[in-house]
Design a protein around this motif. Structure first.
Motif, mmCIF file in Angstrom:
data_model
loop_
_atom_site.group_PDB
_atom_site.id
_atom_site.type_symbol
_atom_site.label_atom_id
_atom_site.label_comp_id
_atom_site.label_asym_id
_atom_site.label_seq_id
_atom_site.Cartn_x
_atom_site.Cartn_y
_atom_site.Cartn_z
ATOM 1 N N ILE A 43 -1.033 24.120 3.132
ATOM 2 C CA ILE A 43 -0.440 24.931 4.202
ATOM 3 C C ILE A 43 -1.517 25.826 4.811
ATOM 4 O O ILE A 43 -2.584 26.046 4.209
ATOM 5 N N ASP A 44 -1.248 26.363 6.004
ATOM 6 C CA ASP A 44 -2.201 27.285 6.635
ATOM 7 C C ASP A 44 -1.711 28.730 6.473
ATOM 8 O O ASP A 44 -0.697 28.989 5.815
ATOM 9 N N ASP A 45 -2.405 29.653 7.133
ATOM 10 C CA ASP A 45 -2.037 31.061 6.984
ATOM 11 C C ASP A 45 -0.701 31.394 7.639
ATOM 12 O O ASP A 45 -0.129 32.462 7.409
ATOM 13 N N ASN A 46 -0.221 30.498 8.482
ATOM 14 C CA ASN A 46 1.094 30.712 9.109
ATOM 15 C C ASN A 46 2.222 30.053 8.314
ATOM 16 O O ASN A 46 3.326 29.878 8.828
ATOM 17 N N ASP A 47 1.901 29.650 7.094
ATOM 18 C CA ASP A 47 2.892 29.014 6.214
ATOM 19 C C ASP A 47 3.348 27.646 6.688
ATOM 20 O O ASP A 47 4.398 27.147 6.275
ATOM 21 N N GLN A 48 2.577 27.058 7.582
ATOM 22 C CA GLN A 48 2.964 25.728 8.067
ATOM 23 C C GLN A 48 2.210 24.641 7.292
ATOM 24 O O GLN A 48 1.025 24.805 6.963
ATOM 25 N N ILE A 49 2.886 23.550 7.075
ATOM 26 C CA ILE A 49 2.263 22.442 6.346
ATOM 27 C C ILE A 49 1.229 21.770 7.240
ATOM 28 O O ILE A 49 1.527 21.395 8.381
ATOM 29 N N THR A 50 0.008 21.661 6.728
ATOM 30 C CA THR A 50 -1.058 21.029 7.518
ATOM 31 C C THR A 50 -1.386 19.632 6.990
ATOM 32 O O THR A 50 -1.991 18.836 7.695
ATOM 33 N N MET A 51 -1.032 19.362 5.753
ATOM 34 C CA MET A 51 -1.328 18.048 5.187
ATOM 35 C C MET A 51 -0.258 17.696 4.154
ATOM 36 O O MET A 51 0.181 18.558 3.398
ATOM 37 N N ALA A 52 0.168 16.460 4.192
ATOM 38 C CA ALA A 52 1.090 15.973 3.158
ATOM 39 C C ALA A 52 0.628 14.592 2.737
ATOM 40 O O ALA A 52 0.259 13.775 3.575
ATOM 41 N N ASN A 53 0.608 14.355 1.446
ATOM 42 C CA ASN A 53 0.332 13.013 0.944
ATOM 43 C C ASN A 53 1.378 12.690 -0.127
ATOM 44 O O ASN A 53 1.561 13.441 -1.075
ATOM 45 N N LEU A 54 2.064 11.591 0.086
ATOM 46 C CA LEU A 54 3.090 11.164 -0.859
ATOM 47 C C LEU A 54 2.708 9.791 -1.402
ATOM 48 O O LEU A 54 2.353 8.898 -0.635
ATOM 49 N N ILE A 55 2.737 9.655 -2.714
ATOM 50 C CA ILE A 55 2.636 8.316 -3.308
ATOM 51 C C ILE A 55 3.957 8.086 -4.026
ATOM 52 O O ILE A 55 4.253 8.734 -5.034
ATOM 53 N N VAL A 56 4.768 7.204 -3.476
ATOM 54 C CA VAL A 56 6.103 6.999 -4.054
ATOM 55 C C VAL A 56 6.029 5.941 -5.157
ATOM 56 O O VAL A 56 5.085 5.157 -5.230
ATOM 57 N N SER A 57 7.045 5.934 -5.982
ATOM 58 C CA SER A 57 7.044 5.076 -7.170
ATOM 59 C C SER A 57 6.820 3.619 -6.809
ATOM 60 O O SER A 57 6.040 2.912 -7.463
ATOM 61 N N THR A 58 7.510 3.162 -5.782
ATOM 62 C CA THR A 58 7.408 1.745 -5.420
ATOM 63 C C THR A 58 5.994 1.398 -4.972
ATOM 64 O O THR A 58 5.516 0.291 -5.205
ATOM 65 N N THR A 59 5.318 2.351 -4.337
ATOM 66 C CA THR A 59 3.927 2.119 -3.947
ATOM 67 C C THR A 59 3.060 1.956 -5.190
ATOM 68 O O THR A 59 2.187 1.089 -5.252
ATOM 69 N N ASN A 60 3.304 2.789 -6.195
ATOM 70 C CA ASN A 60 2.545 2.659 -7.440
ATOM 71 C C ASN A 60 2.749 1.275 -8.074
ATOM 72 O O ASN A 60 1.855 0.750 -8.726
ATOM 73 N N ASN A 61 3.911 0.712 -7.859
ATOM 74 C CA ASN A 61 4.205 -0.611 -8.434
ATOM 75 C C ASN A 61 3.882 -1.756 -7.479
ATOM 76 O O ASN A 61 4.289 -2.899 -7.729
ATOM 77 N N ASN A 62 3.164 -1.475 -6.420
ATOM 78 C CA ASN A 62 2.892 -2.499 -5.403
ATOM 79 C C ASN A 62 2.182 -3.724 -5.995
ATOM 80 O O ASN A 62 2.634 -4.855 -5.857
ATOM 81 N N GLN A 63 1.062 -3.471 -6.660
ATOM 82 C CA GLN A 63 0.310 -4.602 -7.217
ATOM 83 C C GLN A 63 1.101 -5.343 -8.308
ATOM 84 O O GLN A 63 1.151 -6.568 -8.299
ATOM 85 N N PRO A 64 1.745 -4.626 -9.243
ATOM 86 C CA PRO A 64 2.551 -5.349 -10.233
ATOM 87 C C PRO A 64 3.647 -6.206 -9.602
ATOM 88 O O PRO A 64 3.902 -7.316 -10.075
ATOM 89 N N MET A 65 4.291 -5.712 -8.560
ATOM 90 C CA MET A 65 5.332 -6.532 -7.919
ATOM 91 C C MET A 65 4.705 -7.767 -7.287
ATOM 92 O O MET A 65 5.263 -8.860 -7.348
ATOM 93 N N ASN A 66 3.527 -7.585 -6.675
ATOM 94 C CA ASN A 66 2.824 -8.742 -6.114
ATOM 95 C C ASN A 66 2.473 -9.743 -7.213
ATOM 96 O O ASN A 66 2.610 -10.950 -7.027
ATOM 97 N N ASN A 67 2.032 -9.224 -8.350
ATOM 98 C CA ASN A 67 1.706 -10.123 -9.462
ATOM 99 C C ASN A 67 2.947 -10.856 -9.962
ATOM 100 O O ASN A 67 2.880 -12.036 -10.327
ATOM 101 N N GLY A 68 4.074 -10.156 -9.987
ATOM 102 C CA GLY A 68 5.318 -10.781 -10.423
ATOM 103 C C GLY A 68 5.726 -11.907 -9.492
ATOM 104 O O GLY A 68 6.134 -12.988 -9.941
ATOM 105 N N VAL A 69 5.614 -11.653 -8.198
ATOM 106 C CA VAL A 69 5.944 -12.690 -7.212
ATOM 107 C C VAL A 69 4.996 -13.874 -7.381
ATOM 108 O O VAL A 69 5.403 -15.043 -7.309
ATOM 109 N N ASN A 70 3.765 -13.572 -7.625
ATOM 110 C CA ASN A 70 2.769 -14.626 -7.819
ATOM 111 C C ASN A 70 3.119 -15.490 -9.034
ATOM 112 O O ASN A 70 2.982 -16.711 -9.012
ATOM 113 N N PHE A 71 3.583 -14.832 -10.086
ATOM 114 C CA PHE A 71 3.998 -15.562 -11.291
ATOM 115 C C PHE A 71 5.093 -16.569 -10.943
ATOM 116 O O PHE A 71 5.046 -17.742 -11.314
#
Lengths: 486, 175
Positions: free
Chosen positions: A397-425
């Motif tokens: 946030i900045d000095d005006n209490d406003q959000i200047t940056m947000a980064n979200l890594i959601v659960s499904t994103t964390n499982n992206n490669q494993p799901m791809n591997n599962g489909v590949n299987f």
């Protein structure tokens, strides 16, 4: 020059956003490559920029109508840091325990929904059964008691959320530095002593029965449960500082497929020094990886299976007993069996029910000291173990209490490669040598992706979107086969 | 409470943080305000992000249920359709279910069959913003006017008759 054929599976449904599976075959009908694409770009991180930080815990619930509580709590935890309420250990006992109750309520209802709604039809009817039968309606027709349990367990969890978050939609319970309400005696008693079946003791009993059901199925179908989509991976989750399973707060731990610690209980406020995300041109969903192991080898699984692979014990007695049996099956090593995800999820369901009871019996929930404030910071990270896995929220946030940056890594994103591997299987085992998509292949793709309980969505859900569609396309993008499942 | 009226549930669903996706929720909210003003205690209200299996329990004690949802279909402003439990759609991950699904589950588990309708409210934009677009609001107001007219009737039979008639009507903004 060898030509390739492309098979596309497009699960476009009302709440799931846009996702599709593409399988490339060569001239000899060997699978060359398979990919799970996520083709919707949500742009949420840009949307929150410029908003006052205290709005974040409510705003982020716009992101997902499926697990809004997880986003609500992860954002609130990040904002705790920003208001100077510490990094997870600075809340008042009432605030922390109310949040935990909300979270375990969410976990209980989400896991119950997954088991009774998604997993049990596959298990009861077989994953190769007709989808028209292989669903909870089919379960209701033939196994009515099980269907009723699913409905009531889900309802119980939803009522816990309502009592702690205040509202079903865009809950306001968690605020920066604490919570805005406690639990009244009447609310508490409605969960402890509610008319059967809506009380916590019945929920614990049913959760135990669900674990037993799975174990019985496993015994009778060991080949499928142990071998379908098996592949080794790293596993990541939060654990409590003493190594216990903790779904609300802790330190970050990752283990490799043999159980060696590759991320050793680090403070998640600096997650970005350990985890980075790779983009690939064919998917809007990023591919996170552990920096230490690099892009090629650093991918990991999150969620129930990963959590039981990273933690040392479960701090509630009934779930701990099941955990010991679960660990013994793989001789104390991590389970890399995709379908053991269901087993792990049910053990967590039982743990959640036990935790709910423990919390309900704690008089701190009736406390009146709800909020902690300290020296304001300009950056905060909030992590939580959402039903589908580790969820990261990071804000500046900045000095005006406003959000200047947000980064979200959601659960499904964390499982992206494993799901791809599962489909590949599935692709390699079921498509090799075939030109057309079979029902069995479609079902198998569904089963493997659904084991991760992915939430591909954005919660926009309006009537009239497309059903599941499967398209076979050759290297010149000519459609050679298409199947629709509505 | 009016005599001769059974319990009726109005259930709006959608994500009000996604512009017109909140049409169903706002329909429910406005109907509730109207019902409270008129002391129509036979009307019950609920709202959520989406329907799910526990809603089978919720509708099991009602005689009439009107679900309201935003729609991207090619309709004019709004449309009422009768929900048929035989038209169950099985979806990929089942994080949400259709009104037909809820009705079918209610039938199978509770052996109850309420009269269920789905109000399709035409929406246009779905970004991360609160508030309906002007066109969607116009559609909402048109639907409110028609539905309030029907639910102000004195008897369940007449309400059902009028709801049935509406299912045969294509609705546009001049309602």
């Amino acid at each position: 020059m060898a030509t390739t054929k492309k098979i596309t599976i497009e699960p476009v449904t009302r709440v799931e956003g846009h996702g599709k599976v593409t399988i490339h075959l060569d001239d000899s009908l060997n699978v060359v490559q398979s990919r799970l694409h996520i083709v919707e770009f949500r742009g949420f991180e840009r949307f929150v920029q410029g908003k006052p930080y205290w709005e974040a815990p409510v705003l982020v619930q716009r992101l997902c109508g499926i697990c809004p509580v997880s986003h609500h709590l992860a954002a609130a935890k990040a904002m705790d840091v920003i208001v100077g309420a510490g990094t997870g250990d600075g809340l008042t006992p009432t605030a922390e325990k109310m949040r935990r109750l909300m979270h375990y309520g969410q976990m209980f209802q989400s896991h119950s929904l997954h088991f009774f709604h998604l997993a049990s039809p596959d298990l009861l009817f077989g994953y190769d059964a007709n989808p028209a039968v292989r669903n909870v309606i089919g379960v209701a027709m033939e196994f009515k008691d099980l269907a009723v349990q699913g409905v009531m367990m889900r309802k119980f969890g939803q009522e816990i959320i309502l009592a702690t978050a205040g509202k079903k939609i865009h809950g306001t319970g968690a605020i920066p530095g604490g919570i805005n309400k406690n639990l009244s005696i009447e609310e508490r008693d409605s969960f402890l002593k509610g008319k059967d079946p809506l009380n916590v003791d019945k929920m614990i009993e049913w959760a135990q029965a669900a674990v037993e059901f799975f174990k019985g199925y496993h015994k009778a179908n060991a080949d499928f449960i142990d071998n379908f989509s098996y592949f080794p991976s790293n596993h990541l989750s939060l654990v409590r500082k003493d190594g216990a399973l903790d779904l609300y707060h802790g330190v970050l731990r990752a283990v490799d497929s043999w159980g060696n610690k590759i991320l050793n209980d680090v403070d998640y406020q600096e997650y970005y020094t350990h985890i980075q995300e790779e983009t690939r041109s064919w998917s809007y969903m990023k591919f996170p990886y552990l920096v230490k192991l690099g892009k090629e080898n650093g991918w990991y699984r999150v969620g129930p299976l990963a959590r039981l692979n990273t933690c040392d014990f479960i701090p509630t007695p009934l779930a701990q007993k099941e955990f010991e049996e679960f660990k013994a099956y793989t001789k104390g090593k991590p389970s890399n069996h995709c379908m053991h995800m269901h087993w792990a999820r049910l053990i967590e369901t039982l743990h959640s029910a036990e935790m709910i009871k423990e919390l309900l019996l704690d008089p701190d929930l009736q406390g009146t000291d709800l909020v902690t404030k300290g020296t304001k910071q300009h950056e905060g990270v909030g992590l939580i173990e959402a039903p589908r896995g580790t969820l990261f929220h990071h804000y500046r946030i900045d000095d005006n209490d406003q959000i200047t940056m947000a980064n979200l890594i959601v659960s499904t994103t964390n499982n992206n490669q494993p799901m791809n591997n599962g489909v590949n299987f599935v692709a390699r085992n079921m498509m090799t040598g075939k030109r057309e998509i079979t029902e069995a292949m479609l079902n198998a793709v569904e089963v493997v992706i659904r084991a991760y309980d992915p939430c591909l969505s954005c919660a926009t859900h309006a009537l009239g979107k497309m059903p599941l569609e499967v398209t076979v396309v050759d290297k010149d993008n000519q459609i050679i086969d298409r199947k629709t499942r509505s | 409470m009016k005599s001769g009226i059974s319990s009726i549930l109005i259930y709006g669903y959608g994500n009000p943080g996604r512009q017109d996706d909140g049409l169903g929720n706002e329909f429910c909210e406005k109907m509730q305000e109207w019902a409270e003003k008129n002391n129509y205690s036979f009307l019950d209200f609920d709202s959520n992000y989406q329907l799910n299996i526990e809603d089978a329990d919720r509708i099991s004690e009602k005689e009439i249920v009107v679900f309201a949802d935003a729609s991207v279909e090619d309709i004019d402003s709004f449309q009422l359709t009768k929900v048929n439990p035989d038209h169950v759609k099985i979806e990929f991950t089942m994080h949400a279910v259709s009104p037909s699904f809820v009705m079918k589950l209610c039938q199978d588990i509770y052996k109850k069959t309420p009269h269920i309708y789905l109000l399709h409210l035409k929406g246009y934009k779905w970004d991360f913003r609160e508030g309906l677009t002007a066109r969607a609001r116009k559609n909402l107001n048109a639907a409110l006017k028609v539905m309030q007219g029907i639910l102000a009737e004195e008897e369940t039979g007449i309400i059902l008759q009028k709801l049935e008639s509406l299912t045969e009507t294509v609705c546009c903004n001049n309602h």
